[in-house]
Every structure is written in structure tokens, then in C-alpha cells.
Design an enzyme around this catalytic site. Sequence first.
Site, short mmCIF file in Angstrom:
data_model
loop_
_atom_site.label_atom_id
_atom_site.label_comp_id
_atom_site.label_asym_id
_atom_site.label_seq_id
_atom_site.Cartn_x
_atom_site.Cartn_y
_atom_site.Cartn_z
N THR A 165 0.82 -1.22 0.00
CA THR A 165 0.00 0.00 0.00
C THR A 165 0.85 1.27 0.00
OG1 THR A 165 -1.65 -1.19 1.28
CG2 THR A 165 -1.80 1.20 1.33
N THR A 181 2.26 -22.33 20.05
CA THR A 181 0.96 -22.04 20.65
C THR A 181 0.13 -21.12 19.75
OG1 THR A 181 -0.23 -21.02 22.50
CG2 THR A 181 1.96 -20.15 22.05
N1 ASP Z 1 -2.44 -5.62 0.79
C1 ASP Z 1 -1.33 -4.78 1.13
C2 ASP Z 1 -0.08 -5.65 1.09
O1 ASP Z 1 0.20 -6.35 2.03
C3 ASP Z 1 -1.53 -4.16 2.46
C4 ASP Z 1 -0.43 -3.26 2.93
O2 ASP Z 1 0.49 -2.90 2.24
O3 ASP Z 1 -0.49 -2.87 4.11
O4 ASP Z 1 0.62 -5.61 0.11
#
Ligand code: ASP
EC number: 3.5.1.1
Length: 344
Positions: free
Chosen positions: A15, A279
Site C-alpha cells: 500500500t 501455541t
Molecule cells: N495488501 C497490502 C499488502 O500487504 C496491504 C499493505 O500494504 O499494508 O501488500
Amino acid sequence: MTRKPEILIVYTGGTIGMVKDYQTGALKAFDFSQILEKIPELKLLNCNISTISFEEPIDSSNMNIDYYVNIAEIIANNYEKFDGFVVLTGSDTMSYTSSAISFMFENLKKPVIFTGSQLPIGHLRTDAKENLITSIEIASAYNEEEPIVKEVGLYFEYKLYRANRTTKINAEQFEAFTSMNYPPIAESGVHLNFNHHLLLDPSKNGDKLIFRKNLDNNIAILKLFPGITEKVVRAYLSIPGLKGLIIETYGAGNAPTKEWFLMFLKDCIAQGVFIVNVTQCAGGSVILGHYETSSALKSLGVIDGKDITTETAVAKMMYLLGEKLSKEDFKRYFETSLRGEITN
Ligand code: ASP
């Protein structure tokens, strides 16, 4: 340090580096070489920044062991040239990826800081700027000629954790990660405070960085739940080429004592599959033998995952399987802290 630290930002996707595609409304990666234009504040930092990006940035849901090797190779190939590394990946699988990288490097003496964000860098309320800027500050923090952090860290929302102790705990809040079994190794507020006594001290290790990239992903996770059936667990025995199985047990490492479950464990072990007991609690440790329900596992030769996270158990298993160790050495190494990932 008498000169400005040289920092390499490795962008793999996630993101943090995405922008909205106004036609489809979905998020897509932008050209990360423009990062200095997107965040002019980076020019104010007391370091020189270079960037390198995956040709095709990925959502971290597509992360795999080939990408782990790509990331680690970028670090290994640039290890002498740079003083610190900031690796940007999606947060979804960041704990897995950063843990794997921590095992792939032995004798690491420079900071490798993973970060990302919950909102894209161009978003008005983004958490990306703080995460990125502080990660760069951490990667360039030196005491005289010595880097302060000499391990793989994960920085998110004012806290730097040992990467192989982390878990993503929230899909929406900026405070997306936690480390239940090890305190933050640094915290940022008005000051950037390092918890020096909690940092790894590799001074007794060898000088030469050792890079190991033979990961083996012939592994599976079995999460127990009340009512789990024999046919479900026995299905694991028919996975072709399975070499390692992580069992997420209850509480302090407890599992059913039913004959069919113990038979399943015996059959797995007879097939040469390494079984690790982890766990499913977010915090605390497996204590084999504490209850009758875990004594049986111990006597069968199940490996004690202690207070390792599932994410790190996955990474450690891939790493140790790749080393092709004997049965005894595999168990011994798994139960020993290699990069500060478990409490010994
Ligand atoms: N879906 C994204 C990823 O893991 C979420 C993020 O970047 O926080 O690439």
C-alpha cells in the site's frame, strides 16, 4: 559518523507506494524512483538516499520464497556500499518476510528496517510518511562509527520491533503490529529512544556476512480446534513431499490425547516430517510437559517452538529445511535462538 550515512530503500510493493487508479478505483503501484519528489521532507534527513524497486511491485499477498531471495540478494549485493537498509513491503505478510530475511543473514552488522503503511503515501491522512521517515532515521542512527541497530527490525506507528517477534494484529488501525513476547527495541516520540539492552549484540559473531538462500517451502500449518476430525489431520500425511509441519496447539502447547491424534503424529514422524509445536495464543510460550496433554507430544519427539510466533516458525522452518540438517541438529537449532526469535 564523519560522513552522511548512505541508505538504500528497497521497494517491493504494498500500500505504501500505491496510488488510486481513477478509472477502476483500485490501488496500484507508482514509480518509486519518484519517492523524493513525493516526500520532499526526505531531502532534509541527514543521510543520502538511494532507491531500488522491484520491476513489478507486488501486493504482499503474492509474496513467496523467490521474492525473499530477491530482497536478500539486493541487500547482500549492496551490503558494503550502504550503511543501512529500509525495505518497504505490504504489511499483510511483512512479519513472515522480515523474519525470513533475519534468518538468511548470519553476522548481520547493519540495520535492515522493514516498514510499510496502512494508507498510501499520497493519501492526506497517510501513516506512510512517519513510518518511512523514522525508519530511515533508525537505519542511519550511528554511534561513532557503529550502527546502533545491527539486526532486522520492523517499524510501524512509533515502535521498532525485532522483526522476527512481530505479528500483524490489525487490518485497519495504524498500529497494525505487535510483539507480544519481546518489548519494542526502540520507540519514537519527541525523541527516538533505543532500548539498548534489548538490541541484538552481534559483536561476538564473525565479521563476514553469511548469506544463505536455500529456502525449502515444503511445509504446512495445522491449526487445532475443538472438534477437529481424524480425516482432516490425516489428510496432511498425503501432501506430496511434506517435510515440516507446524502445529498450532492450545495454550501452553496442549493437544488432544486421543489415540488417533497421537497415531497421526507418529506416522508423520515416521515419514521423516519435522513437527513443531507452536501455541495459537498471541502471547506466552509452549511449555512441553506442563500438562499431560503436551507430555505425549514431547515424548514423541515433537520440536518445542517455545515462544516463537507462527510467522517466524514458518520462516525458520523454511530456512532450516534448506540447510538439510540431521534430525538432531534440526531440533537443536529450532529450539535455540538464532536471531533473537525465541526466549532461551
Ligand atoms: N495488501 C497490502 C499488502 O500487504 C496491504 C499493505 O500494504 O499494508 O501488500
